[in-house]
Design an enzyme around this catalytic site. Structure first.
Site, PDB file in Angstrom:
ATOM      1  CB  VAL A  82      40.770  44.616 -39.025  1.00 41.34           C
ATOM      2  CG1 VAL A  82      39.465  44.847 -39.681  1.00 41.34           C
ATOM      3  CG2 VAL A  82      41.678  45.709 -38.898  1.00 41.34           C
ATOM      4  CB  VAL A  84      32.925  42.458 -38.888  1.00 38.11           C
ATOM      5  CG1 VAL A  84      31.403  42.713 -38.736  1.00 38.11           C
ATOM      6  CG2 VAL A  84      33.649  43.795 -39.161  1.00 38.11           C
ATOM      7  NE  ARG A  91      23.682  45.578 -38.320  1.00 43.78           N
ATOM      8  CZ  ARG A  91      23.306  45.405 -37.130  1.00 43.78           C
ATOM      9  NH1 ARG A  91      23.092  43.984 -36.654  1.00 43.78           N
ATOM     10  NH2 ARG A  91      22.685  46.182 -36.380  1.00 43.78           N
ATOM     11  CB  VAL A  93      30.784  46.989 -38.680  1.00 42.94           C
ATOM     12  CG1 VAL A  93      31.570  46.831 -37.381  1.00 42.94           C
ATOM     13  CG2 VAL A  93      29.380  46.959 -38.091  1.00 42.94           C
ATOM     14  CG  LEU A  94      35.893  46.690 -42.732  1.00 46.22           C
ATOM     15  CD1 LEU A  94      37.053  46.479 -41.677  1.00 46.22           C
ATOM     16  CD2 LEU A  94      36.112  45.620 -43.920  1.00 46.22           C
ATOM     17  CB  THR A  95      32.661  51.437 -44.374  1.00 44.47           C
ATOM     18  OG1 THR A  95      32.683  50.382 -45.130  1.00 44.47           O
ATOM     19  CG2 THR A  95      32.965  52.575 -44.770  1.00 44.47           C
ATOM     20  CD  GLU A 119      37.923  36.864 -46.929  1.00 43.19           C
ATOM     21  OE1 GLU A 119      37.498  36.750 -47.952  1.00 43.19           O
ATOM     22  OE2 GLU A 119      37.533  37.363 -46.007  1.00 43.19           O
ATOM     23  CE1 TYR A 123      41.116  45.904 -43.724  1.00 38.22           C
ATOM     24  CE2 TYR A 123      42.166  44.042 -44.681  1.00 38.22           C
ATOM     25  CZ  TYR A 123      41.238  44.538 -43.817  1.00 38.22           C
ATOM     26  OH  TYR A 123      40.935  44.309 -42.399  1.00 38.22           O
ATOM     27  CG  PHE A 410      51.788  43.570 -38.131  1.00 37.25           C
ATOM     28  CD1 PHE A 410      50.609  44.733 -38.498  1.00 37.25           C
ATOM     29  CD2 PHE A 410      52.775  43.671 -39.463  1.00 37.25           C
ATOM     30  CE1 PHE A 410      50.344  45.369 -39.487  1.00 37.25           C
ATOM     31  CE2 PHE A 410      52.440  44.301 -40.443  1.00 37.25           C
ATOM     32  CZ  PHE A 410      51.273  45.246 -40.487  1.00 37.25           C
TER      33      PHE A 410
END
Length: 410
Positions: A82, A84, A91, A93-95, A119, A123, A410
């Site tokens: 994951v 960005v 903006r 993007v992650l959501t 971090e 999450y 992983f």
């Protein structure tokens, strides 16, 4: 230019992974690591966010089976890769990737999703709770001694080639999976992860070494993989860096640690990513000189709440109604009755009965593998008891006899 999210095509992998390396600081991985992760990537489970020909967001998932309390293996999405681009943060993007990914995980029938976080604060807002912790130890072996159990001296140790010994070491790992929640059953290809040994990972230490423990009948009972880093400062003060240590019984466990503590020209054994109830804590003569420290490891999210709660067993009879908040996955939200008995039968159904406990799906994720108690979460104000006695009842039932543990990333 508009952003487009789409499933990764195989011929896009290199551009997609180049973006990921940039998002994590721009330091290229070794060719060995890159080739391994390319072979493990599941393109159909990988998402890219594109702006023209540039990849600006990535998220993937591995198809895992994770051990849960009671020993069952539960299908789990191993969320990974994951990132960005620094030019496209804040903006949404992650959501948007988390939204799409959890919808896909639900459609695919996986009750839970898991990840390790670069971090720790990221999450929780998507419903992930910290489900396992990892112990690190840095032991001064010039002053710390081991008190080993009976039978340790009967264990035979032999040095082995890490590659050639892999099949027998994997037999040990496979036997341990059902014994401890949080361990992924290794799918084909994942056994290669433990043999990654690029020079950049060694930080001046030796190539990876392996020692195998055998019982009197020749059956393998454990193994350790490690590196030795020579250090000389008016005398040899080398370091033993432990990569893996898995064993099937106390004698083999103690024999392997005793071997690592006794390697010539060394003064320190350093081991990371160990279970928080590692037997080594009870073998050493001085815990303080072992410098234990703990950090978060596996983050877990219930994607299909009733299926996830019915997939594990409980350590005590249970009949509790939970009011669950889950704004990001609203199909989980509402009031659920969880019932379990001494024979292992479990049911989780919607109910209109009054709630006994009030909590969010994040707290259920933290408690799911049994390492974090509902009682401790309540003490932090994260679980609210509505029926006297319900908290203690549920906390006992959710708890695991052994600490959950994620042995590798992983």
């Amino acid at each position: 230019m508009a952003l487009e999210m789409r499933v990764l095509q195989s011929d896009e992998w290199d551009v997609w992974y180049d973006h990921l390396e940039l998002a994590f600081g721009g330091v290229p991985e070794s060719a060995q690591e890159r080739e391994l992760y390319k072979s493990l990537t599941e393109p159909g489970r990988s998402l890219g966010v594109w702006e023209g020909g540039a990849c600006v967001g990535s998220a993937g998932a591995f198809s895992f089976r994770l051990s849960v309390p009671g020993g069952a293996l539960v299908p789990a999405a191993g969320v990974t890769m994951v990132g960005v681009a620094p030019t496209h943060r804040r903006r949404g993007v992650l959501t948007s990737m988390m939204r799409r990914q959890l919808d896909d995980v639900r459609a695919g029938g996986e009750p839970i999703a898991v990840l390790t976080a670069s971090e720790a604060a990221i999450y929780g807002r998507f419903g992930y709770g910290i489900a396992t912790y990892a112990l690190s130890l840095t032991v001064d072996t010039t002053r710390v001694r081991l008190a080993v159990p009976p039978g340790t001296g009967e264990v035979r140790l032999r040095l082995a080639d890490p590659q050639k010994s892999l099949p027998e070491c994997e037999q040990v790992y496979a036997e341990l999976v059902a014994r401890r929640p949080g361990m992924p059953a290794r799918q084909p290809g994942w056994e290669r992860l433990s043999l990654l040994d690029p020079e950049a990972m060694r930080e001046g230490a030796s190539p990876l070494k392996c020692v195998v423990a055998e019982r009197a009948d020749g059956e393998i009972a454990g193994y350790a993989r490690y590196r030795v880093k020579p250090v000389y400062d008016q005398g040899w003060e080398g370091k033993v860096e432990v990569a893996d240590l898995d064993a099937l019984d106390p004698a083999a466990t103690a024999a392997l640690w005793r071997y690592l503590f006794g390697i010539d020209l060394t003064a320190t054994v350093r081991a990371g990513r160990r279970p928080v109830d590692d037997p080594l804590l009870h073998l050493v003569s001085d815990v303080r000189l072992s410098r234990p420290s703990v950090r978060d490891s596996l983050h877990l999210r219930l994607v299909d709440l009733p299926a996830a709660l019915e997939a594990r067993s409980y350590g005590a009879p249970l009949d509790v109604v939970m009011e669950v908040e889950d704004a990001f996955c609203p199909w989980n939200e509402g009031r659920w009755r969880l019932v379990g008995d001494a024979y292992g039968a479990v049911g989780c159904t919607r109910t209109a009965d009054p709630a006994d406990l009030e909590l969010s799906v994040r707290e259920l994720g933290s408690a799911y593998l049994g390492g974090t108690t509902l009682t401790s979460l309540a003490a932090a104000g994260r679980v609210r008891e509505l029926r006297p006695g319900a908290l203690a009842e549920a906390s006992r039932a959710f708890a695991s006899d052994v600490a959950p543990w994620l042995p590798h990333g992983f």
